[in-house]
Design an enzyme around this catalytic site. Sequence first.
Site, PDB file in Angstrom:
ATOM      1  N   GLU A  56       7.984  -5.094   0.447  1.00 17.68           N
ATOM      2  CA  GLU A  56       7.433  -4.226   1.853  1.00 17.68           C
ATOM      3  C   GLU A  56       6.944  -5.109   2.820  1.00 17.68           C
ATOM      4  O   GLU A  56       5.884  -5.709   2.797  1.00 17.68           O
ATOM      5  CB  GLU A  56       6.630  -3.204   1.494  1.00 17.68           C
ATOM      6  CG  GLU A  56       6.301  -2.175   2.382  1.00 17.68           C
ATOM      7  CD  GLU A  56       5.297  -1.070   2.190  1.00 17.68           C
ATOM      8  OE1 GLU A  56       4.619  -0.430   2.832  1.00 17.68           O
ATOM      9  OE2 GLU A  56       4.734  -1.139   0.755  1.00 17.68           O
ATOM     10  N   ASP A  67      -3.148   1.339   9.565  1.00 16.10           N
ATOM     11  CA  ASP A  67      -3.537   0.172   8.813  1.00 16.10           C
ATOM     12  C   ASP A  67      -5.190  -0.162   9.039  1.00 16.10           C
ATOM     13  O   ASP A  67      -5.772   0.262  10.209  1.00 16.10           O
ATOM     14  CB  ASP A  67      -2.937  -1.055   9.507  1.00 16.10           C
ATOM     15  CG  ASP A  67      -1.411  -0.988   9.037  1.00 16.10           C
ATOM     16  OD1 ASP A  67      -1.112  -0.947   7.828  1.00 16.10           O
ATOM     17  OD2 ASP A  67      -0.502  -0.718   9.739  1.00 16.10           O
ATOM     18  N   TYR A 182       6.437   7.754  -1.011  1.00 16.15           N
ATOM     19  CA  TYR A 182       5.200   6.810  -0.952  1.00 16.15           C
ATOM     20  C   TYR A 182       4.162   7.560  -0.900  1.00 16.15           C
ATOM     21  O   TYR A 182       4.012   8.425  -0.179  1.00 16.15           O
ATOM     22  CB  TYR A 182       5.541   6.052   0.288  1.00 16.15           C
ATOM     23  CG  TYR A 182       4.248   5.003   0.324  1.00 16.15           C
ATOM     24  CD1 TYR A 182       2.941   5.080   0.134  1.00 16.15           C
ATOM     25  CD2 TYR A 182       4.631   3.508   0.702  1.00 16.15           C
ATOM     26  CE1 TYR A 182       1.905   4.149   0.302  1.00 16.15           C
ATOM     27  CE2 TYR A 182       3.910   2.593   0.644  1.00 16.15           C
ATOM     28  CZ  TYR A 182       2.524   2.928   0.623  1.00 16.15           C
ATOM     29  OH  TYR A 182       1.251   1.881   0.589  1.00 16.15           O
TER      30      TYR A 182
END
Length: 275
Positions: A56, A67, A182
Amino acid sequence: MAAAVVASSRIQKTFSRTQAEGRAAFVAYLCAGDPDLETSLAACRTVIENGVDVLELGVPFSDPLADGVTNQLAAQRALRAGIGRKQVFELVRRIRAEFSELPIVLYTYYNLVFANGIDDYVREARAAGVDGLLTLDLPPEEAGELSAACEEQGLQTVFIVAPTTPAERVTRIVECTTGFIYYVSREGVTGTRDSLVAGLGEAVAKIKARTTLPVVVGFGISKREHVQVVGTVADGVVVGSLLVGTIADNIGSTERVCAALAEQMRELSPGLVRS
């Protein structure tokens, strides 16, 4: 259309293989171009040669809202090194040409896809050797144009399910996904954690009841025992911030970066095997 079939099959074949081997797939996140293109290429080679099943690649972005600090700093380093769209695709092409046919998924933000034309971006990604796109800030309800472009070019889509996602919306998400689901194991942003959240198995089971696609789990996985727990309930385990932090701790020596990454992989990989 033959090329599209080849691209779309890498992800499927990988999860079929790891399932047959009685283990979860190791999905490794690295920021493309961190801290520079050549070190990033060496880091990708190292994790792939030490047990990664799916790579990834984070596309550097100036405002990576999903993030944590570790991955934000990696994006900053890559941007300072001049890593943009062209360099990210160059990195993928070199991985393909020099050492690997493993699945590569780009972890990106929609502005980076939209700004220069969705069709052009997807076409360029496919030509470089990308297998799938995970566009963090693009909900499936608004992803029609991107999904259509991916279908045309043979790229697979990856969408996220969060702990707060209502059951009825999980159904909508899995309907739009063609690669894998995911599952974000905790609320908040990426980053290493000391412990996993409770109820992970139940959450993954609810997703798997709605799809036959693989379900991977990420965010906060940083120890072998984390990998062992997640690997018993999910089809794949995502490790990112730990590896990105390892690169940060060894900047200045590609040899040290690779040695440290290899050590981390050797520590984590045994946890994938189901007892």
